[in-house]
Design a protein around this motif. Structure first.
Motif, PDB file in Angstrom:
ATOM      1  N   GLU A   1       0.801  -1.222   0.043  1.00  0.00           N
ATOM      2  CA  GLU A   1       0.069  -0.007   0.071  1.00  0.00           C
ATOM      3  C   GLU A   1       0.844   1.299   0.093  1.00  0.00           C
ATOM      4  OE1 GLU A   1      -2.526   1.646  -0.332  1.00  0.00           O
ATOM      5  OE2 GLU A   1      -4.056  -0.071  -0.724  1.00  0.00           O
ATOM      6  N   LEU A   2       0.237   2.263  -0.088  1.00  0.00           N
ATOM      7  CA  LEU A   2       1.003   3.551  -0.224  1.00  0.00           C
ATOM      8  C   LEU A   2       1.380   4.023   1.218  1.00  0.00           C
ATOM      9  CD1 LEU A   2      -1.633   5.822  -2.551  1.00  0.00           C
ATOM     10  CD2 LEU A   2       0.890   5.200  -2.994  1.00  0.00           C
ATOM     11  N   SER A   3       2.725   4.643   1.337  1.00  0.00           N
ATOM     12  CA  SER A   3       3.297   5.167   2.224  1.00  0.00           C
ATOM     13  C   SER A   3       2.733   6.840   2.362  1.00  0.00           C
ATOM     14  CB  SER A   3       4.761   5.372   2.216  1.00  0.00           C
ATOM     15  OG  SER A   3       5.153   3.981   2.572  1.00  0.00           O
TER      16      SER A   3
ATOM     17  N   VAL B   1       6.934  -3.944  -0.455  1.00  0.00           N
ATOM     18  CA  VAL B   1       7.200  -2.863  -0.901  1.00  0.00           C
ATOM     19  C   VAL B   1       6.330  -2.279  -1.833  1.00  0.00           C
ATOM     20  CG1 VAL B   1       9.210  -2.438  -2.375  1.00  0.00           C
ATOM     21  CG2 VAL B   1       8.794  -0.723  -0.810  1.00  0.00           C
ATOM     22  N   ARG B   2       5.931  -0.909  -1.977  1.00  0.00           N
ATOM     23  CA  ARG B   2       5.204  -0.549  -3.204  1.00  0.00           C
ATOM     24  C   ARG B   2       5.864  -0.034  -3.764  1.00  0.00           C
ATOM     25  NH1 ARG B   2      -0.601   0.770  -3.753  1.00  0.00           N
ATOM     26  NH2 ARG B   2      -0.906   1.990  -5.630  1.00  0.00           N
TER      27      ARG B   2
ATOM     28  N   VAL C   1      -0.510   3.952 -11.287  1.00  0.00           N
ATOM     29  CA  VAL C   1       0.018   5.381 -11.600  1.00  0.00           C
ATOM     30  C   VAL C   1       0.235   5.496 -10.079  1.00  0.00           C
ATOM     31  CG1 VAL C   1      -0.229   7.836 -11.936  1.00  0.00           C
ATOM     32  CG2 VAL C   1      -1.227   6.193 -13.434  1.00  0.00           C
ATOM     33  N   GLU C   2       1.735   6.076  -9.753  1.00  0.00           N
ATOM     34  CA  GLU C   2       2.214   6.386  -8.408  1.00  0.00           C
ATOM     35  C   GLU C   2       1.933   7.994  -8.459  1.00  0.00           C
ATOM     36  OE1 GLU C   2       2.225   3.968  -6.296  1.00  0.00           O
ATOM     37  OE2 GLU C   2       4.156   3.534  -5.868  1.00  0.00           O
ATOM     38  N   PRO C   3       1.589   8.380  -7.243  1.00  0.00           N
ATOM     39  CA  PRO C   3       1.635   9.848  -6.873  1.00  0.00           C
ATOM     40  C   PRO C   3       3.065  10.451  -6.385  1.00  0.00           C
ATOM     41  CG  PRO C   3       1.023   8.700  -4.748  1.00  0.00           C
ATOM     42  CD  PRO C   3       1.133   7.694  -6.119  1.00  0.00           C
TER      43      PRO C   3
ATOM     44  N   SER D   1       2.078   9.910 -17.165  1.00  0.00           N
ATOM     45  CA  SER D   1       0.856   9.976 -16.264  1.00  0.00           C
ATOM     46  C   SER D   1       1.327  10.971 -14.870  1.00  0.00           C
ATOM     47  CB  SER D   1       0.587   8.631 -15.774  1.00  0.00           C
ATOM     48  OG  SER D   1       1.440   7.890 -15.193  1.00  0.00           O
ATOM     49  N   THR D   2       2.372  10.396 -14.186  1.00  0.00           N
ATOM     50  CA  THR D   2       3.055  11.255 -13.150  1.00  0.00           C
ATOM     51  C   THR D   2       4.366  11.508 -13.804  1.00  0.00           C
ATOM     52  OG1 THR D   2       1.740  10.102 -11.550  1.00  0.00           O
ATOM     53  CG2 THR D   2       3.649  11.237 -10.968  1.00  0.00           C
TER      54      THR D   2
END
Length: 627
Positions: free
Chosen positions: A171-173, A445-446, A458-460, A491-492
């Motif tokens: 999951e996201l950090s 890890v993500r 897509v990662e922020p 995308s990012t």
């Protein structure tokens, strides 16, 4: 005589690290440098409790202790039954990591306790950079139900780094205020925070046969939680009877993992802490790990999908041009066929070709093919016989107590067969890379697999600047860095400099580079890809770093310094003093191109310690320097 004995006891306590045994039974244990202290006591409500101070600053407020065994919370109604057994630890050992040598220096106290006739101990270690506690399990116990161990943080704690719940830590950090951490729901550690001019990171160490620990927040308190064993688990012997397997003992006693709190006055000290590895046992005396070597690894799955047999020589040849040491044959080789040859014969040919050009091979496997001890050993022996150097074991089930024992068996088998291992779809590490240096990296890890057009992922911007303070506080992670394909960066808009900086900031002794080899071979940074190390002699977190905003590391290997900078979501300008340089040196500087995120502005110049770099960073921007 009584007065003399009291003086002698006080002197012994100060020498070993127990500052004071109070008249009411409270016990204070101090660090070797006498800056950190832990007080263990029984609160008026009968709860076994601890608190942590740095000099006169309270870092962890009085917090519950206890483990529930056979439906009895041993932390409630506990009595300290005797004086603690005291010992000192001071040793050094080599590591592959943020620096080359770890110092393991601590004061330890074994505190005898009793709850409703059940005898056990609380073992406390105090280091200069943190505190750890674990419980012995009373003899005859049959089930672990849960834990009361908690961290009650000061209300003034700010900027907490934490991750959302996911069994594989994917999951996201996030970096938020304390109030914005979700309440009464499971989150994943490590949790890192700022409080009163200090940085704390909360985790666990030496988890061998307990279910994986996560956290639940309620108010200012974070409580140990076992999301993969909500009803607890039975205490039982390991399924494999080999005595070489780690099975959750310490000094001949059954124990819990260590519950840990790293403490540092700045981010450089925090990132360089070896607390988790220091709490794990050294390698067995009869095991030699000199064959474990770090390096760079070519990898095709992220960029092109399953490996094509006819294309494998091209990947090995590209690794040769880049001077990289390894190639990973990932998921898909099991479907290879050719007239008169099965997938194993073809895999043997591919590995043999790699050997002929000086590139070592790592082979992927689904863990379901090797869950049972004998099958696992046979499969690993077959991989080793083909000439592979390492194995990537994927899709491991959630980390119950039984699965944690499976990890111990896999690590021991791989150590005996001289195979390096990279667990994917896995649980976080807990410092056991000290015991098994062949546990060279792992996922949990993500990483960049979550930024792929073919899966519409897509990662922020915030992820890369939060992750160093969550998952990486547990140890090396295989995020598969450095995406350069322009199609993947639309995308990012991470920049190429930002992407290269991942390989500097993110520690992974074998680093698997994500992209198709042509993007490295044709890159204006090609020569730097040939030279980039994966383990370091010295690491500094530069002053521009701010959790969740921007990350800037300087790392040294031999006489060469590398700087990696990754920016988050906000445009900014940072300054990097070069005061760590000992003499004027030629520098290669990789800035973002101002016109596009998929090009760089490369400069060569001579710089000295008096110089300061001024770097303008767009959202998702970055910088790389080689000195």
């Amino acid at each position: 005589m009584k007065k003399l004995l009291k003086v002698m006891l006080t002197a012994l306590c100060l020498f070993i690290g127990v500052n004071k045994i109070f008249a009411d039974g409270d016990i204070k244990i101090i660090s070797p440098d006498k800056q950190l202290s832990v007080i263990v006591f029984v609160a008026p409500d009968g709860r076994l409790t601890y608190s942590i101070q740095n000099k006169n600053t309270q870092l962890v407020e009085p917090s519950p202790l206890g483990i529930t065994v056979d439906d009895i919370d041993l932390g409630y109604g506990a009595k300290i039954t005797a004086k603690p057994i005291l010992s000192k630890i001071d040793e050094s050992y080599p590591i592959l990591g943020n620096h080359a040598t770890a110092r393991n220096q601590a004061n330890e106290a074994e505190i005898p306790l009793e709850t409703v006739g059940r005898s056990f101990k609380l073992i406390v270690r105090v280091y200069n950079d943190g505190v750890a506690m674990r419980y012995t399990i009373p003899e005859g116990s049959k089930k672990i139900n849960g834990e009361s161990t908690s961290w009650n943080l000061p209300a003034k704690a700010n900027k907490l780094a934490w991750s959302g719940f996911n069994s594989a830590y994917e999951e996201l950090s996030h970096v938020t205020t304390l109030e914005n951490v979700p309440q009464d729901t499971t989150i994943m550690g490590p949790i890192t925070l700022e409080v009163a001019g200090n940085y704390l990171s909360i985790a666990e160490a030496d988890c061998e046969n307990f279910s994986d620990m996560a956290f639940v927040r309620h108010g200012t308190t974070f409580k140990a939680n076992f999301p993969f064993a909500k009803k607890g688990w039975d205490i039982k012997n390991r399924t494999d009877n080999r005595s070489t397997f780690l099975n959750g003992t310490y000094k001949g006693q059954n124990v819990s993992p260590w519950r840990t709190t790293m403490i540092a006055g700045n981010l450089t000290y925090l990132i360089n802490s070896d607390l988790l590895m220091n709490l794990c046992p050294p390698p067995a005396k009869d095991q030699d790990f000199s064959w474990v070597n770090p390096g760079r690894c070519m990898w095709q799955w992220w960029s092109v999908g399953s490996p094509v047999y006819e294309d494998q020589k091209n990947w090995y040849d590209a690794a040769v041009k880049l001077k990289w040491e390894y190639y990973l044959v990932d998921d898909g080789w099991r479907t290879w066929t050719a007239p008169g040859k099965d997938q194993w014969a073809l895999l043997a040919e591919v590995i043999a070709y790699g050997k002929s050009v000086g590139v070592k091979s790592i082979v992927w496997v689904d863990s379901k093919e090797m869950r049972e001890g004998e099958k696992r050993r046979a499969y690993l022996e077959k991989i080793k016989a083909l000439g592979a150097t390492g194995i990537k074991i994927d899709f491991v089930p959630p980390a119950t107590a039984d699965i944690m024992q499976w990890y111990m068996g896999a690590l021991q088998d791989c150590a005996e067969l001289k195979l390096m291992v990279n667990f994917h779809g896995s649980v976080k590490p807990t410092g056991l890379r000290r015991t098994y240096p062949n546990d060279i990296t792992r996922e949990a890890v993500r990483g960049n697999e979550w930024h792929m057009t073919r899966y519409k992922r897509v990662e922020p911007f915030e992820q890369d600047v939060s992750l160093p303070f969550t998952r990486f506080m547990a140890g090396a992670a295989d995020i598969t860095p450095v995406m350069l394909d322009p199609e993947q960066l639309t995308s990012t808009k991470f920049t190429w400099a930002h992407e290269f900086a991942q390989a500097i900031v993110y520690l992974s002794p074998i680093t698997h580079f994500a992209d198709q080899y042509k993007f490295y071979l044709e890159s204006p940074m090609f020569d730097l890809f040939q030279q980039i190390p994966t383990v370091w002699d010295e690491t500094k977190v530069l002053p521009a770093t701010e959790m969740g905003e921007v990350v800037a590391y300087a790392r040294r290997k031999g006489d060469t310094w590398w700087i990696g900078v990754m920016n988050g979501a906000t445009e900014r300008e940072i300054k990097i003093p070069l005061d760590f340089l000992k003499k004027p040196t030629k520098a290669t500087l990789i800035y973002d191109d101002q016109a596009t995120n998929t090009a760089v502005n490369r400069q060569e110049k001579t710089l000295a310690s008096k110089d300061t770099l001024t770097i303008k960073l767009a959202p998702g921007g970055g910088f790389v320097g080689r000195f």
